[in-house]
Design a protein around this motif. Sequence first.
Motif, PDB file in Angstrom:
ATOM      1  N   ALA A 163       2.132 -16.411   4.256  1.00 44.07           N
ATOM      2  CA  ALA A 163       0.919 -17.199   4.014  1.00 44.07           C
ATOM      3  C   ALA A 163       0.941 -18.509   4.774  1.00 44.07           C
ATOM      4  O   ALA A 163      -0.081 -18.930   5.350  1.00 44.07           O
ATOM      5  N   ARG A 164       2.117 -19.179   4.785  1.00 47.73           N
ATOM      6  CA  ARG A 164       2.217 -20.446   5.536  1.00 47.73           C
ATOM      7  C   ARG A 164       2.056 -20.197   7.026  1.00 47.73           C
ATOM      8  O   ARG A 164       1.405 -20.980   7.726  1.00 47.73           O
ATOM      9  N   ARG A 165       2.657 -19.132   7.529  1.00 47.91           N
ATOM     10  CA  ARG A 165       2.534 -18.811   8.952  1.00 47.91           C
ATOM     11  C   ARG A 165       1.074 -18.535   9.313  1.00 47.91           C
ATOM     12  O   ARG A 165       0.564 -19.057  10.320  1.00 47.91           O
ATOM     13  N   ALA A 166       0.394 -17.749   8.507  1.00 47.76           N
ATOM     14  CA  ALA A 166      -1.008 -17.436   8.782  1.00 47.76           C
ATOM     15  C   ALA A 166      -1.866 -18.696   8.728  1.00 47.76           C
ATOM     16  O   ALA A 166      -2.775 -18.882   9.551  1.00 47.76           O
ATOM     17  N   ALA A 167      -1.568 -19.588   7.787  1.00 45.26           N
ATOM     18  CA  ALA A 167      -2.330 -20.834   7.683  1.00 45.26           C
ATOM     19  C   ALA A 167      -2.105 -21.709   8.905  1.00 45.26           C
ATOM     20  O   ALA A 167      -3.044 -22.342   9.418  1.00 45.26           O
ATOM     21  N   PHE A 168      -0.850 -21.764   9.392  1.00 51.27           N
ATOM     22  CA  PHE A 168      -0.572 -22.556  10.592  1.00 51.27           C
ATOM     23  C   PHE A 168      -1.358 -22.027  11.787  1.00 51.27           C
ATOM     24  O   PHE A 168      -1.976 -22.803  12.529  1.00 51.27           O
ATOM     25  N   LEU A 169      -1.349 -20.723  11.993  1.00 55.05           N
ATOM     26  CA  LEU A 169      -2.055 -20.145  13.142  1.00 55.05           C
ATOM     27  C   LEU A 169      -3.561 -20.407  13.034  1.00 55.05           C
ATOM     28  O   LEU A 169      -4.224 -20.708  14.033  1.00 55.05           O
ATOM     29  N   ARG A 170      -4.082 -20.313  11.841  1.00 56.40           N
ATOM     30  CA  ARG A 170      -5.505 -20.585  11.642  1.00 56.40           C
ATOM     31  C   ARG A 170      -5.822 -22.055  11.930  1.00 56.40           C
ATOM     32  O   ARG A 170      -6.797 -22.373  12.625  1.00 56.40           O
ATOM     33  N   ASP A 171      -4.971 -22.950  11.434  1.00 53.08           N
ATOM     34  CA  ASP A 171      -5.201 -24.380  11.655  1.00 53.08           C
ATOM     35  C   ASP A 171      -4.993 -24.759  13.117  1.00 53.08           C
ATOM     36  O   ASP A 171      -5.689 -25.631  13.649  1.00 53.08           O
ATOM     37  N   LEU A 172      -4.039 -24.110  13.778  1.00 50.93           N
ATOM     38  CA  LEU A 172      -3.796 -24.366  15.195  1.00 50.93           C
ATOM     39  C   LEU A 172      -5.030 -24.017  16.013  1.00 50.93           C
ATOM     40  O   LEU A 172      -5.466 -24.792  16.880  1.00 50.93           O
ATOM     41  N   ARG A 173      -5.585 -22.853  15.746  1.00 53.09           N
ATOM     42  CA  ARG A 173      -6.775 -22.426  16.479  1.00 53.09           C
ATOM     43  C   ARG A 173      -7.939 -23.378  16.234  1.00 53.09           C
ATOM     44  O   ARG A 173      -8.654 -23.758  17.168  1.00 53.09           O
ATOM     45  N   ALA A 174      -8.115 -23.818  14.995  1.00 55.27           N
ATOM     46  CA  ALA A 174      -9.217 -24.723  14.677  1.00 55.27           C
ATOM     47  C   ALA A 174      -9.026 -26.079  15.331  1.00 55.27           C
ATOM     48  O   ALA A 174      -9.972 -26.660  15.895  1.00 55.27           O
ATOM     49  N   ALA A 175      -7.809 -26.620  15.285  1.00 57.28           N
ATOM     50  CA  ALA A 175      -7.555 -27.933  15.879  1.00 57.28           C
ATOM     51  C   ALA A 175      -7.781 -27.909  17.383  1.00 57.28           C
ATOM     52  O   ALA A 175      -8.376 -28.831  17.958  1.00 57.28           O
ATOM     53  N   ALA A 176      -7.305 -26.839  18.037  1.00 54.40           N
ATOM     54  CA  ALA A 176      -7.437 -26.743  19.483  1.00 54.40           C
ATOM     55  C   ALA A 176      -8.870 -26.466  19.905  1.00 54.40           C
ATOM     56  O   ALA A 176      -9.297 -26.875  20.993  1.00 54.40           O
ATOM     57  N   ARG A 177      -9.628 -25.797  19.062  1.00 51.23           N
ATOM     58  CA  ARG A 177     -11.021 -25.495  19.395  1.00 51.23           C
ATOM     59  C   ARG A 177     -11.957 -26.656  19.080  1.00 51.23           C
ATOM     60  O   ARG A 177     -12.830 -27.017  19.870  1.00 51.23           O
ATOM     61  N   ASP A 178     -11.766 -27.277  17.922  1.00 49.53           N
ATOM     62  CA  ASP A 178     -12.713 -28.289  17.461  1.00 49.53           C
ATOM     63  C   ASP A 178     -12.443 -29.669  18.028  1.00 49.53           C
ATOM     64  O   ASP A 178     -13.366 -30.462  18.228  1.00 49.53           O
ATOM     65  N   VAL A 179     -11.152 -29.982  18.269  1.00 51.24           N
ATOM     66  CA  VAL A 179     -10.784 -31.328  18.718  1.00 51.24           C
ATOM     67  C   VAL A 179     -10.075 -31.299  20.069  1.00 51.24           C
ATOM     68  O   VAL A 179     -10.317 -32.139  20.934  1.00 51.24           O
ATOM     69  N   GLY A 180      -9.161 -30.336  20.247  1.00 49.37           N
ATOM     70  CA  GLY A 180      -8.376 -30.284  21.479  1.00 49.37           C
ATOM     71  C   GLY A 180      -7.150 -31.157  21.443  1.00 49.37           C
ATOM     72  O   GLY A 180      -6.352 -31.159  22.387  1.00 49.37           O
ATOM     73  N   PHE A 181      -6.959 -31.912  20.359  1.00 50.17           N
ATOM     74  CA  PHE A 181      -5.812 -32.807  20.164  1.00 50.17           C
ATOM     75  C   PHE A 181      -5.330 -32.663  18.736  1.00 50.17           C
ATOM     76  O   PHE A 181      -6.128 -32.481  17.808  1.00 50.17           O
TER      77      PHE A 181
END
Length: 340
Positions: free
Chosen positions: A22-40
């Motif tokens: 669950a933690r791994r899946a949450a990290f991957l989801r948050d990584l994709r969102a951070a890189a898509r929405d902010v880029g930083f």
Amino acid sequence: MSQPPSLNLPLLTLSDLDGSPARRAAFLRDLRAAARDVGFFYLNGHGIAEAQAARVLAAARDFFALPQADKRAVDMVQSPHFRGYTAAGHEITRQQPDWREQFDIGAERPPLAADKVVPVWARLQGPNQWPAALPALRPALLAWQAELTTVSIRLLRAFAEALQQPADSFDDAFLAAPIQHLKIIRYPGQEQTPSDQGVGAHKDSGFLTLLLQDREAGLQVETASGWVDALPVAGTFIVNIGEALELASNGYLRATVHRVLSPAAGRERLSVAFFLGPRLDATVPLLPLTPELAREAPGPATDPANPLFYETGFNMLKGRLRSHPEVARRHYADVLAASA
């Protein structure tokens, strides 16, 4: 995704990749969102001790404290590989000088033999310059570069998974001989500069940038609501997406404009930036996104003043020639003449 109230950018913990499913899946989801929405985003849990980060900042401080003659002995203008020292005001961003002094290194690889150099970008490969007056700098920076390469490759594999691709999707372009570009940077206070442009607004050209900051603020990120400060946070790196990763994801991930403002009078700022890119002879790998993600990929941004190439070597050379005109005139006069 964690984002403390005092921070303007998301905070991710890389060690979550080793946690529960669950933690791994949450990290991957948050990584994709951070890189898509902010880029930083901020990255902690990366496994690099704060003591080692302190040592590399101390090594940077020792270098910039050298007499100017010792720094000039390794001036970048002597290197066709764009390695060495650059004095404040001698690097250019958007046709304006950046008021920072810096020292650039890359992977320690031999220059390519003249009879084998067909593409002009092959001149970028070669050894670093090292200051004789500070022998401790070489092992400190090469060790840091190796550590950051390991973290970056791990993060890049996580990006592949976050985009629903095999984790090894980028391995062919990166594992053998990636671009490893490290620079230590000192921003003098504004009493020493004719403008507040520490470095002008720009996007990074590679795949990933990992930035270590000292305690002095200055980095700003452009967002939909304007410029926001990427304040220093102990134990973290600032990570941002480069244009080549934006290309690889057909614009799904976002390379974001950022800048650095010079410190106030009487202060200085130190940082250590690491840039990871594919090997020089690689073509940016294009990910076959799932239909769902493909519908959300607008294509990479375009800038007529800064065209992007899918060929890594040409893309890197373009940026180096533009940023370091003195090196370009000394070592690439034939390229400049051909493009005139």
